[in-house]
Design a protein around this motif. Sequence first.
Motif, PDB file in Angstrom:
ATOM      1  N   LEU A  62     -39.668 -46.842 -33.762  1.00 53.78           N
ATOM      2  CA  LEU A  62     -40.228 -45.650 -34.395  1.00 53.78           C
ATOM      3  C   LEU A  62     -39.799 -44.384 -33.661  1.00 53.78           C
ATOM      4  O   LEU A  62     -39.439 -43.374 -34.283  1.00 53.78           O
ATOM      5  N   THR A 118     -47.285 -44.854 -39.892  1.00 52.02           N
ATOM      6  CA  THR A 118     -45.887 -45.004 -40.313  1.00 52.02           C
ATOM      7  C   THR A 118     -45.446 -43.813 -41.164  1.00 52.02           C
ATOM      8  O   THR A 118     -44.311 -43.341 -41.038  1.00 52.02           O
ATOM      9  N   CYS A 156     -44.452 -40.786 -38.982  1.00 52.40           N
ATOM     10  CA  CYS A 156     -43.128 -40.970 -38.366  1.00 52.40           C
ATOM     11  C   CYS A 156     -42.015 -40.708 -39.383  1.00 52.40           C
ATOM     12  O   CYS A 156     -41.009 -40.049 -39.075  1.00 52.40           O
ATOM     13  N   LEU A 191     -40.136 -52.560 -41.191  1.00 52.86           N
ATOM     14  CA  LEU A 191     -40.376 -51.115 -41.136  1.00 52.86           C
ATOM     15  C   LEU A 191     -39.154 -50.345 -41.625  1.00 52.86           C
ATOM     16  O   LEU A 191     -39.282 -49.353 -42.355  1.00 52.86           O
ATOM     17  N   MET A 212     -39.087 -47.633 -44.455  1.00 54.12           N
ATOM     18  CA  MET A 212     -38.785 -46.246 -44.089  1.00 54.12           C
ATOM     19  C   MET A 212     -37.560 -45.711 -44.816  1.00 54.12           C
ATOM     20  O   MET A 212     -37.515 -44.533 -45.192  1.00 54.12           O
TER      21      MET A 212
END
Length: 521
Positions: free
Chosen positions: A16, A160, A163, A362, A366
Amino acid sequence: MKNLPFLDLAVIALYLIGMVLVGVFFSRKNHSSDDYSKASGKIPGWAIGLSIYATFLSSNTFLGVPGKAFGGNWNAFVFSLSMPLAAWVAAKYFVPFYRTVGEVSAYTNLEKRFGAWARTYAVVCFLLTQLARMGSIFFGISLTLQALTGYSMETIMLVTGICIIIYTVMGGIEAVIWTEVVQGVLKTLGAVLIIYLIVVDIPGGFSKIIEVGKADNKFSLGSLSLDFTQSTFWVILLYGFFINLNNFGMDQNYVQRYHTARTAKEAIKSVWLCVWCYVPASLLFFIIGTCLYTYYQLHPDLIEPVKLQAAAERLGSAASSSDIAALAANLKPEDYGDKVMPHFMVTMIPTGLVGLIVSAILSAAMSTISSGMNASATVFAEDIYKRYFRPNITDKHNMKLLHVGTVVFGLAGMICGIAMIGVKSILDIWWQLSGIFAGGMLGLFLLGLISKRSGNTEALAATIVGLMVILWMSLSYLIPQEYSYLKNPLHANMIIVVGTLTIYLVGSIMTKFKSETGINN
Protein backbone atom coordinates in the motif's frame (compact mmCIF):
# COMPACT_ATOMS: atom_id res chain seq x y z
CA MET A 1 -11.54 -15.75 11.85
CA LYS A 2 -7.90 -15.43 12.88
CA ASN A 3 -5.90 -12.24 12.55
CA LEU A 4 -3.08 -12.01 10.05
CA PRO A 5 0.45 -12.52 11.42
CA PHE A 6 2.74 -9.50 11.55
CA LEU A 7 4.75 -10.65 8.50
CA ASP A 8 1.65 -10.77 6.29
CA LEU A 9 0.45 -7.39 7.57
CA ALA A 10 3.91 -5.96 6.85
CA VAL A 11 3.83 -7.23 3.26
CA ILE A 12 0.38 -5.69 2.70
CA ALA A 13 1.44 -2.40 4.34
CA LEU A 14 4.57 -2.20 2.16
CA TYR A 15 2.45 -2.76 -0.94
CA LEU A 16 0.00 0.00 0.00
CA ILE A 17 2.83 2.40 0.83
CA GLY A 18 4.49 1.56 -2.47
CA MET A 19 1.35 2.46 -4.41
CA VAL A 20 1.07 5.80 -2.61
CA LEU A 21 4.74 6.56 -3.37
CA VAL A 22 4.06 5.89 -7.06
CA GLY A 23 1.45 8.63 -6.93
CA VAL A 24 3.92 10.96 -5.25
CA PHE A 25 6.53 10.23 -7.94
CA PHE A 26 4.23 10.91 -10.88
CA SER A 27 2.71 14.00 -9.27
CA ARG A 28 5.89 15.83 -10.25
CA LYS A 29 5.14 15.15 -13.91
CA ASN A 30 1.60 16.55 -13.91
CA HIS A 31 2.08 20.15 -15.02
CA SER A 32 -1.23 20.43 -16.88
CA SER A 33 -4.64 18.81 -17.21
CA ASP A 34 -3.42 17.21 -20.45
CA ASP A 35 -0.65 15.49 -18.47
CA TYR A 36 -3.15 14.44 -15.82
CA SER A 37 -5.81 12.94 -18.12
CA LYS A 38 -3.81 11.92 -21.25
CA ALA A 39 -0.17 11.65 -20.07
CA SER A 40 0.56 13.93 -23.07
CA GLY A 41 0.35 10.88 -25.36
CA LYS A 42 3.71 9.40 -24.37
CA ILE A 43 2.88 5.93 -22.98
CA PRO A 44 4.12 2.87 -24.95
CA GLY A 45 1.47 0.51 -26.32
CA TRP A 46 2.63 -2.50 -24.31
CA ALA A 47 2.19 -0.61 -21.04
CA ILE A 48 -1.30 0.53 -22.06
CA GLY A 49 -2.20 -3.04 -23.00
CA LEU A 50 -1.11 -4.38 -19.62
CA SER A 51 -2.97 -1.51 -17.96
CA ILE A 52 -6.20 -2.39 -19.78
CA TYR A 53 -5.62 -6.05 -18.91
CA ALA A 54 -5.22 -5.14 -15.24
CA THR A 55 -8.46 -3.13 -15.35
CA PHE A 56 -10.30 -6.13 -16.80
CA LEU A 57 -8.73 -8.45 -14.23
CA SER A 58 -10.43 -6.86 -11.24
CA SER A 59 -11.14 -8.35 -7.83
CA ASN A 60 -14.51 -9.38 -9.30
CA THR A 61 -12.44 -11.80 -11.41
CA PHE A 62 -10.07 -12.67 -8.57
CA LEU A 63 -12.85 -13.53 -6.11
CA GLY A 64 -16.08 -13.79 -8.09
CA VAL A 65 -14.86 -16.14 -10.81
CA PRO A 66 -13.49 -18.84 -8.46
CA GLY A 67 -16.74 -18.53 -6.51
CA LYS A 68 -18.79 -19.10 -9.67
CA ALA A 69 -16.62 -22.05 -10.74
CA PHE A 70 -16.81 -23.55 -7.24
CA GLY A 71 -20.59 -23.25 -7.07
CA GLY A 72 -21.31 -24.09 -10.70
CA ASN A 73 -19.18 -24.68 -13.78
CA TRP A 74 -17.14 -22.80 -16.37
CA ASN A 75 -20.14 -21.24 -18.08
CA ALA A 76 -18.90 -17.71 -17.24
CA PHE A 77 -15.63 -18.38 -19.11
CA VAL A 78 -17.59 -17.91 -22.34
CA PHE A 79 -17.49 -14.19 -21.47
CA SER A 80 -13.71 -14.29 -22.03
CA LEU A 81 -14.11 -16.23 -25.28
CA SER A 82 -16.20 -13.36 -26.68
CA MET A 83 -13.39 -10.83 -26.22
CA PRO A 84 -11.43 -11.40 -29.48
CA LEU A 85 -14.44 -10.56 -31.67
CA ALA A 86 -15.27 -7.42 -29.65
CA ALA A 87 -11.59 -6.41 -29.77
CA TRP A 88 -11.52 -6.86 -33.55
CA VAL A 89 -14.48 -4.50 -33.99
CA ALA A 90 -12.94 -1.97 -31.58
CA ALA A 91 -9.49 -2.10 -33.22
CA LYS A 92 -10.92 -1.70 -36.71
CA TYR A 93 -13.49 1.03 -36.06
CA PHE A 94 -13.45 2.56 -32.59
CA VAL A 95 -9.77 3.17 -31.85
CA PRO A 96 -9.04 4.90 -35.20
CA PHE A 97 -12.18 7.01 -34.71
CA TYR A 98 -11.13 8.25 -31.27
CA ARG A 99 -7.58 8.94 -32.36
CA THR A 100 -8.90 10.96 -35.30
CA VAL A 101 -11.34 13.15 -33.36
CA GLY A 102 -8.80 13.67 -30.55
CA GLU A 103 -11.38 14.33 -27.83
CA VAL A 104 -10.36 13.01 -24.40
CA SER A 105 -14.00 12.23 -23.57
CA ALA A 106 -15.65 9.28 -25.28
CA TYR A 107 -18.98 11.09 -25.36
CA THR A 108 -18.26 14.47 -26.95
CA ASN A 109 -19.05 13.13 -30.42
CA LEU A 110 -22.57 12.16 -29.37
CA GLU A 111 -23.42 15.83 -28.93
CA LYS A 112 -22.12 16.59 -32.41
CA ARG A 113 -24.30 13.83 -33.86
CA PHE A 114 -27.51 14.10 -31.86
CA GLY A 115 -27.36 17.06 -29.49
CA ALA A 116 -26.44 17.81 -25.88
CA TRP A 117 -29.03 15.39 -24.48
CA ALA A 118 -27.25 12.39 -26.06
CA ARG A 119 -23.91 13.34 -24.56
CA THR A 120 -25.38 13.91 -21.11
CA TYR A 121 -27.41 10.71 -21.25
CA ALA A 122 -24.32 8.63 -22.11
CA VAL A 123 -22.32 10.34 -19.36
CA VAL A 124 -24.98 9.51 -16.76
CA CYS A 125 -25.05 5.87 -17.90
CA PHE A 126 -21.25 5.72 -17.73
CA LEU A 127 -21.05 7.24 -14.26
CA LEU A 128 -23.71 4.86 -12.94
CA THR A 129 -21.77 1.94 -14.46
CA GLN A 130 -18.58 3.12 -12.78
CA LEU A 131 -20.25 3.45 -9.39
CA ALA A 132 -21.65 -0.08 -9.75
CA ARG A 133 -18.21 -1.38 -10.79
CA MET A 134 -16.31 0.37 -8.01
CA GLY A 135 -18.93 -0.62 -5.45
CA SER A 136 -18.79 -4.31 -6.38
CA ILE A 137 -14.98 -4.25 -6.21
CA PHE A 138 -14.89 -2.48 -2.84
CA PHE A 139 -17.34 -5.09 -1.60
CA GLY A 140 -15.26 -7.97 -2.96
CA ILE A 141 -11.98 -6.84 -1.43
CA SER A 142 -13.57 -6.07 1.93
CA LEU A 143 -15.18 -9.54 1.97
CA THR A 144 -11.75 -11.14 1.68
CA LEU A 145 -9.94 -8.91 4.16
CA GLN A 146 -12.74 -9.23 6.70
CA ALA A 147 -12.25 -13.00 6.65
CA LEU A 148 -8.51 -12.52 7.13
CA THR A 149 -8.42 -9.73 9.71
CA GLY A 150 -11.77 -9.64 11.48
CA TYR A 151 -12.14 -5.91 10.82
CA SER A 152 -15.50 -4.63 9.61
CA MET A 153 -16.08 -4.40 5.87
CA GLU A 154 -16.78 -0.67 6.20
CA THR A 155 -13.40 -0.06 7.87
CA ILE A 156 -11.57 -2.05 5.22
CA MET A 157 -13.27 -0.11 2.41
CA LEU A 158 -12.32 3.17 4.07
CA VAL A 159 -8.62 2.30 4.51
CA THR A 160 -8.11 0.82 1.05
CA GLY A 161 -10.19 3.58 -0.52
CA ILE A 162 -8.07 6.33 1.03
CA CYS A 163 -4.86 4.73 -0.31
CA ILE A 164 -6.35 4.47 -3.80
CA ILE A 165 -7.59 8.05 -3.71
CA ILE A 166 -4.18 9.38 -2.64
CA TYR A 167 -2.12 7.83 -5.43
CA THR A 168 -4.81 8.43 -8.09
CA VAL A 169 -5.29 12.10 -7.18
CA MET A 170 -1.57 12.77 -7.04
CA GLY A 171 -0.38 10.77 -10.03
CA GLY A 172 -3.15 11.08 -12.63
CA ILE A 173 -3.55 8.70 -15.57
CA GLU A 174 0.20 8.04 -15.87
CA ALA A 175 0.38 6.79 -12.28
CA VAL A 176 -2.74 4.71 -12.90
CA ILE A 177 -1.25 3.06 -15.99
CA TRP A 178 2.19 2.27 -14.55
CA THR A 179 0.81 0.96 -11.26
CA GLU A 180 -1.58 -1.21 -13.24
CA VAL A 181 1.35 -2.66 -15.20
CA VAL A 182 2.85 -3.81 -11.89
CA GLN A 183 -0.53 -4.89 -10.56
CA GLY A 184 -1.29 -6.92 -13.70
CA VAL A 185 1.89 -8.94 -13.24
CA LEU A 186 1.36 -9.29 -9.49
CA LYS A 187 -2.21 -10.56 -9.69
CA THR A 188 -1.31 -13.09 -12.42
CA LEU A 189 1.52 -14.48 -10.31
CA GLY A 190 -0.85 -14.56 -7.34
CA ALA A 191 -3.29 -16.74 -9.28
CA VAL A 192 -0.53 -19.19 -10.25
CA LEU A 193 0.65 -19.35 -6.64
CA ILE A 194 -2.86 -20.11 -5.35
CA ILE A 195 -3.27 -22.96 -7.86
CA TYR A 196 0.05 -24.44 -6.77
CA LEU A 197 -0.84 -24.23 -3.07
CA ILE A 198 -4.17 -26.00 -3.63
CA VAL A 199 -2.89 -28.70 -5.97
CA VAL A 200 0.00 -29.78 -3.72
CA ASP A 201 -2.56 -30.53 -0.99
CA ILE A 202 -4.71 -32.73 -3.22
CA PRO A 203 -3.70 -36.41 -3.43
CA GLY A 204 -3.34 -37.18 -7.12
CA GLY A 205 -2.92 -33.53 -8.09
CA PHE A 206 -4.41 -32.39 -11.39
CA SER A 207 -5.46 -35.93 -12.31
CA LYS A 208 -7.78 -36.03 -9.30
CA ILE A 209 -9.07 -32.51 -10.02
CA ILE A 210 -9.94 -33.50 -13.59
CA GLU A 211 -11.59 -36.71 -12.36
CA VAL A 212 -13.81 -34.91 -9.83
CA GLY A 213 -14.51 -32.05 -12.23
CA LYS A 214 -15.68 -34.38 -14.97
CA ALA A 215 -17.82 -36.41 -12.58
CA ASP A 216 -19.64 -33.29 -11.35
CA ASN A 217 -19.79 -31.49 -14.72
CA LYS A 218 -17.59 -28.64 -13.47
CA PHE A 219 -15.93 -27.98 -16.86
CA SER A 220 -19.16 -27.35 -18.77
CA LEU A 221 -19.38 -24.08 -20.72
CA GLY A 222 -23.16 -24.23 -20.54
CA SER A 223 -25.93 -25.69 -22.62
CA LEU A 224 -25.70 -25.19 -26.40
CA SER A 225 -29.49 -25.07 -26.74
CA LEU A 226 -31.00 -21.85 -28.10
CA ASP A 227 -32.63 -21.10 -24.77
CA PHE A 228 -32.31 -17.43 -23.82
CA THR A 229 -34.12 -17.81 -20.51
CA GLN A 230 -31.18 -19.62 -18.89
CA SER A 231 -27.45 -18.94 -18.60
CA THR A 232 -26.62 -20.95 -21.71
CA PHE A 233 -23.44 -20.78 -23.78
CA TRP A 234 -25.13 -18.41 -26.25
CA VAL A 235 -26.53 -16.07 -23.60
CA ILE A 236 -23.10 -15.55 -22.05
CA LEU A 237 -21.47 -15.25 -25.48
CA LEU A 238 -23.89 -12.52 -26.53
CA TYR A 239 -23.65 -10.78 -23.18
CA GLY A 240 -19.85 -10.92 -23.29
CA PHE A 241 -19.65 -9.57 -26.83
CA PHE A 242 -21.87 -6.57 -26.11
CA ILE A 243 -20.26 -5.80 -22.74
CA ASN A 244 -16.75 -6.09 -24.18
CA LEU A 245 -17.74 -4.01 -27.19
CA ASN A 246 -19.00 -1.40 -24.75
CA ASN A 247 -15.75 -1.62 -22.77
CA PHE A 248 -13.39 -1.37 -25.74
CA GLY A 249 -15.63 0.91 -27.76
CA MET A 250 -17.03 3.58 -25.47
CA ASP A 251 -16.00 3.07 -21.86
CA GLN A 252 -13.99 6.11 -20.79
CA ASN A 253 -11.60 3.87 -18.82
CA TYR A 254 -10.34 2.42 -22.09
CA VAL A 255 -10.92 5.31 -24.50
CA GLN A 256 -8.83 7.58 -22.30
CA ARG A 257 -5.95 5.12 -22.55
CA TYR A 258 -6.09 5.18 -26.35
CA HIS A 259 -5.19 8.87 -26.14
CA THR A 260 -2.17 8.19 -23.94
CA ALA A 261 -0.56 6.09 -26.70
CA ARG A 262 2.12 7.58 -28.93
CA THR A 263 0.35 6.51 -32.15
CA ALA A 264 -2.93 4.95 -33.28
CA LYS A 265 -1.03 1.77 -34.14
CA GLU A 266 0.27 1.55 -30.57
CA ALA A 267 -3.27 2.05 -29.25
CA ILE A 268 -4.57 -0.81 -31.40
CA LYS A 269 -1.73 -3.06 -30.23
CA SER A 270 -2.72 -2.35 -26.63
CA VAL A 271 -6.24 -3.70 -27.26
CA TRP A 272 -4.92 -6.98 -28.65
CA LEU A 273 -2.30 -7.35 -25.92
CA CYS A 274 -5.08 -7.03 -23.34
CA VAL A 275 -7.09 -9.80 -25.04
CA TRP A 276 -4.20 -12.24 -25.36
CA CYS A 277 -3.32 -11.69 -21.70
CA TYR A 278 -6.84 -11.73 -20.26
CA VAL A 279 -8.30 -14.84 -21.92
CA PRO A 280 -5.70 -17.30 -20.54
CA ALA A 281 -5.41 -15.39 -17.25
CA SER A 282 -9.16 -15.59 -16.65
CA LEU A 283 -8.94 -19.34 -17.24
CA LEU A 284 -6.58 -19.55 -14.25
CA PHE A 285 -9.35 -18.31 -11.97
CA PHE A 286 -11.81 -20.91 -13.22
CA ILE A 287 -9.14 -23.51 -12.56
CA ILE A 288 -8.80 -22.12 -9.01
CA GLY A 289 -12.53 -22.55 -8.43
CA THR A 290 -12.50 -26.15 -9.64
CA CYS A 291 -9.37 -26.92 -7.61
CA LEU A 292 -11.07 -25.55 -4.49
CA TYR A 293 -14.19 -27.58 -5.23
CA THR A 294 -12.13 -30.77 -5.49
CA TYR A 295 -10.14 -29.94 -2.35
CA TYR A 296 -13.25 -29.47 -0.21
CA GLN A 297 -14.98 -32.48 -1.73
CA LEU A 298 -12.04 -34.49 -0.39
CA HIS A 299 -12.07 -32.59 2.94
CA PRO A 300 -15.77 -31.77 3.56
CA ASP A 301 -15.22 -31.11 7.25
CA LEU A 302 -12.94 -28.16 6.42
CA ILE A 303 -15.71 -26.29 4.60
CA GLU A 304 -18.21 -26.47 7.49
CA PRO A 305 -17.18 -23.09 9.01
CA VAL A 306 -17.92 -21.38 5.69
CA LYS A 307 -21.36 -22.98 5.46
CA LEU A 308 -22.15 -22.00 9.04
CA GLN A 309 -21.04 -18.42 8.36
CA ALA A 310 -23.19 -18.21 5.23
CA ALA A 311 -26.19 -19.63 7.10
CA ALA A 312 -25.71 -17.21 10.00
CA GLU A 313 -25.61 -14.25 7.62
CA ARG A 314 -28.84 -15.38 6.00
CA LEU A 315 -30.74 -15.91 9.26
CA GLY A 316 -29.38 -12.90 11.14
CA SER A 317 -27.89 -12.44 14.59
CA ALA A 318 -31.07 -13.53 16.39
CA ALA A 319 -30.99 -17.06 14.94
CA SER A 320 -30.27 -20.01 17.20
CA SER A 321 -27.26 -22.25 16.64
CA SER A 322 -29.55 -25.18 15.82
CA ASP A 323 -31.36 -23.18 13.12
CA ILE A 324 -28.03 -22.08 11.66
CA ALA A 325 -26.73 -25.65 11.63
CA ALA A 326 -29.91 -26.90 9.98
CA LEU A 327 -29.72 -24.30 7.20
CA ALA A 328 -25.98 -24.86 6.72
CA ALA A 329 -26.57 -28.55 6.11
CA ASN A 330 -28.88 -27.71 3.19
CA LEU A 331 -26.78 -25.03 1.54
CA LYS A 332 -25.52 -25.68 -1.97
CA PRO A 333 -21.99 -24.76 -3.18
CA GLU A 334 -23.35 -21.78 -5.13
CA ASP A 335 -24.75 -20.36 -1.88
CA TYR A 336 -21.31 -19.76 -0.38
CA GLY A 337 -18.91 -19.82 -3.34
CA ASP A 338 -17.59 -16.26 -2.84
CA LYS A 339 -16.49 -17.13 0.70
CA VAL A 340 -14.47 -20.22 -0.15
CA MET A 341 -11.23 -18.67 -1.40
CA PRO A 342 -10.92 -16.24 1.54
CA HIS A 343 -11.49 -19.22 3.85
CA PHE A 344 -8.79 -21.26 2.11
CA MET A 345 -6.38 -18.36 2.43
CA VAL A 346 -7.08 -17.99 6.14
CA THR A 347 -6.74 -21.66 7.00
CA MET A 348 -4.36 -23.26 4.51
CA ILE A 349 -1.85 -20.73 3.10
CA PRO A 350 1.44 -20.33 5.02
CA THR A 351 2.39 -17.12 6.81
CA GLY A 352 4.07 -14.65 4.50
CA LEU A 353 2.47 -16.03 1.35
CA VAL A 354 -0.94 -14.83 2.56
CA GLY A 355 0.41 -11.27 2.53
CA LEU A 356 1.60 -11.70 -1.05
CA ILE A 357 -1.72 -13.11 -2.22
CA VAL A 358 -3.72 -10.43 -0.41
CA SER A 359 -1.49 -7.84 -2.10
CA ALA A 360 -2.37 -9.46 -5.43
CA ILE A 361 -6.08 -9.24 -4.61
CA LEU A 362 -5.61 -5.64 -3.47
CA SER A 363 -3.87 -4.88 -6.75
CA ALA A 364 -6.83 -6.38 -8.62
CA ALA A 365 -9.18 -4.07 -6.76
CA MET A 366 -7.00 -0.97 -6.82
CA SER A 367 -6.27 -1.07 -10.55
CA THR A 368 -9.95 -1.03 -11.54
CA ILE A 369 -11.04 1.44 -8.88
CA SER A 370 -8.24 3.90 -9.61
CA SER A 371 -8.93 3.88 -13.35
CA GLY A 372 -12.66 4.26 -12.66
CA MET A 373 -12.04 7.24 -10.40
CA ASN A 374 -9.76 8.94 -12.93
CA ALA A 375 -12.11 8.30 -15.85
CA SER A 376 -15.19 9.43 -13.91
CA ALA A 377 -13.48 12.66 -12.86
CA THR A 378 -12.39 13.32 -16.45
CA VAL A 379 -15.88 12.74 -17.81
CA PHE A 380 -17.44 14.96 -15.15
CA ALA A 381 -14.97 17.76 -15.91
CA GLU A 382 -15.25 17.53 -19.71
CA ASP A 383 -18.89 16.60 -20.23
CA ILE A 384 -20.71 18.20 -17.33
CA TYR A 385 -18.79 21.02 -15.62
CA LYS A 386 -17.08 22.51 -18.67
CA ARG A 387 -20.12 21.87 -20.88
CA TYR A 388 -22.79 23.41 -18.68
CA PHE A 389 -21.10 25.61 -16.08
CA ARG A 390 -17.70 27.06 -17.03
CA PRO A 391 -16.54 26.17 -20.55
CA ASN A 392 -13.54 28.50 -20.46
CA ILE A 393 -11.94 27.52 -17.18
CA THR A 394 -8.20 27.86 -16.78
CA ASP A 395 -5.96 24.83 -16.82
CA LYS A 396 -5.16 25.38 -13.13
CA HIS A 397 -8.89 25.36 -12.30
CA ASN A 398 -9.34 22.25 -14.43
CA MET A 399 -6.61 20.43 -12.48
CA LYS A 400 -8.33 21.26 -9.18
CA LEU A 401 -11.62 20.07 -10.63
CA LEU A 402 -10.06 16.74 -11.66
CA HIS A 403 -8.55 16.30 -8.19
CA VAL A 404 -11.83 17.03 -6.40
CA GLY A 405 -13.79 14.83 -8.83
CA THR A 406 -11.42 11.92 -8.23
CA VAL A 407 -11.96 12.17 -4.47
CA VAL A 408 -15.74 12.48 -4.76
CA PHE A 409 -16.12 9.48 -7.07
CA GLY A 410 -13.81 7.43 -4.87
CA LEU A 411 -15.98 8.15 -1.83
CA ALA A 412 -19.16 7.45 -3.84
CA GLY A 413 -17.72 4.07 -4.88
CA MET A 414 -17.14 3.21 -1.21
CA ILE A 415 -20.75 4.06 -0.38
CA CYS A 416 -21.96 1.79 -3.19
CA GLY A 417 -19.73 -0.98 -1.85
CA ILE A 418 -21.26 -0.64 1.60
CA ALA A 419 -24.73 -0.81 0.04
CA MET A 420 -23.85 -4.14 -1.60
CA ILE A 421 -22.92 -5.89 1.65
CA GLY A 422 -24.87 -9.14 1.82
CA VAL A 423 -25.26 -9.88 -1.91
CA LYS A 424 -25.00 -13.56 -2.86
CA SER A 425 -22.54 -13.32 -5.77
CA ILE A 426 -20.12 -10.49 -6.59
CA LEU A 427 -19.94 -11.49 -10.25
CA ASP A 428 -23.71 -11.79 -10.65
CA ILE A 429 -24.50 -8.38 -9.16
CA TRP A 430 -21.82 -6.69 -11.28
CA TRP A 431 -22.96 -8.39 -14.49
CA GLN A 432 -26.58 -7.42 -13.88
CA LEU A 433 -25.87 -3.78 -13.03
CA SER A 434 -23.41 -3.30 -15.89
CA GLY A 435 -25.91 -4.82 -18.34
CA ILE A 436 -28.64 -2.41 -17.22
CA PHE A 437 -26.53 0.76 -17.36
CA ALA A 438 -24.43 -0.08 -20.43
CA GLY A 439 -27.33 -1.36 -22.52
CA GLY A 440 -28.79 2.11 -22.81
CA MET A 441 -25.74 3.81 -24.32
CA LEU A 442 -24.07 1.26 -26.60
CA GLY A 443 -27.07 1.18 -28.94
CA LEU A 444 -27.09 4.97 -29.20
CA PHE A 445 -23.37 5.06 -29.91
CA LEU A 446 -23.65 2.39 -32.62
CA LEU A 447 -26.54 4.30 -34.18
CA GLY A 448 -24.40 7.42 -34.40
CA LEU A 449 -21.37 5.58 -35.75
CA ILE A 450 -23.04 3.25 -38.28
CA SER A 451 -26.29 4.95 -39.33
CA LYS A 452 -24.87 8.15 -40.79
CA ARG A 453 -28.29 9.54 -41.79
CA SER A 454 -29.94 9.15 -38.38
CA GLY A 455 -30.70 12.49 -36.76
CA ASN A 456 -31.73 13.85 -33.38
CA THR A 457 -35.40 12.84 -33.65
CA GLU A 458 -34.68 9.21 -34.51
CA ALA A 459 -31.99 8.93 -31.86
CA LEU A 460 -34.15 10.42 -29.11
CA ALA A 461 -37.18 8.26 -29.98
CA ALA A 462 -35.03 5.13 -30.21
CA THR A 463 -33.38 5.85 -26.86
CA ILE A 464 -36.74 6.36 -25.14
CA VAL A 465 -38.04 3.07 -26.55
CA GLY A 466 -34.82 1.30 -25.59
CA LEU A 467 -34.94 2.67 -22.04
CA MET A 468 -38.54 1.51 -21.64
CA VAL A 469 -37.51 -1.98 -22.77
CA ILE A 470 -34.51 -2.02 -20.39
CA LEU A 471 -36.63 -0.84 -17.45
CA TRP A 472 -39.27 -3.48 -18.20
CA MET A 473 -36.68 -6.25 -18.46
CA SER A 474 -34.97 -5.09 -15.25
CA LEU A 475 -38.03 -4.49 -13.07
CA SER A 476 -40.70 -6.86 -14.38
CA TYR A 477 -39.90 -9.31 -11.57
CA LEU A 478 -41.89 -6.90 -9.35
CA ILE A 479 -45.06 -7.62 -11.30
CA PRO A 480 -47.58 -9.65 -9.22
CA GLN A 481 -47.75 -13.35 -9.96
CA GLU A 482 -51.26 -13.14 -11.41
CA TYR A 483 -49.80 -11.05 -14.23
CA SER A 484 -46.78 -13.29 -14.75
CA TYR A 485 -47.32 -13.26 -18.52
CA LEU A 486 -46.11 -9.64 -18.44
CA LYS A 487 -42.76 -10.52 -16.87
CA ASN A 488 -39.50 -10.60 -18.79
CA PRO A 489 -38.96 -14.24 -19.86
CA LEU A 490 -35.29 -13.77 -20.81
CA HIS A 491 -32.22 -14.20 -18.64
CA ALA A 492 -30.98 -11.02 -16.93
CA ASN A 493 -27.76 -11.04 -19.00
CA MET A 494 -29.86 -10.47 -22.12
CA ILE A 495 -30.77 -6.95 -20.98
CA ILE A 496 -27.74 -5.31 -22.63
CA VAL A 497 -28.24 -7.37 -25.80
CA VAL A 498 -31.93 -6.53 -26.22
CA GLY A 499 -31.51 -2.92 -25.05
CA THR A 500 -28.66 -2.23 -27.47
CA LEU A 501 -30.39 -3.84 -30.44
CA THR A 502 -33.67 -2.08 -29.66
CA ILE A 503 -32.11 1.39 -29.73
CA TYR A 504 -30.07 0.70 -32.85
CA LEU A 505 -32.87 -1.03 -34.82
CA VAL A 506 -35.61 1.45 -33.86
CA GLY A 507 -33.38 4.36 -34.85
CA SER A 508 -32.36 2.72 -38.13
CA ILE A 509 -35.94 1.80 -39.07
CA MET A 510 -37.17 5.32 -38.31
CA THR A 511 -34.34 6.75 -40.42
CA LYS A 512 -35.21 4.50 -43.34
CA PHE A 513 -38.89 5.41 -43.00
CA LYS A 514 -38.03 9.11 -42.97
CA SER A 515 -35.87 8.69 -46.06
CA GLU A 516 -38.57 6.81 -47.99
CA THR A 517 -41.38 9.20 -47.07
CA GLY A 518 -39.34 12.39 -47.43
CA ILE A 519 -40.02 13.52 -43.87
CA ASN A 520 -37.38 15.86 -42.45
CA ASN A 521 -36.37 16.33 -38.81
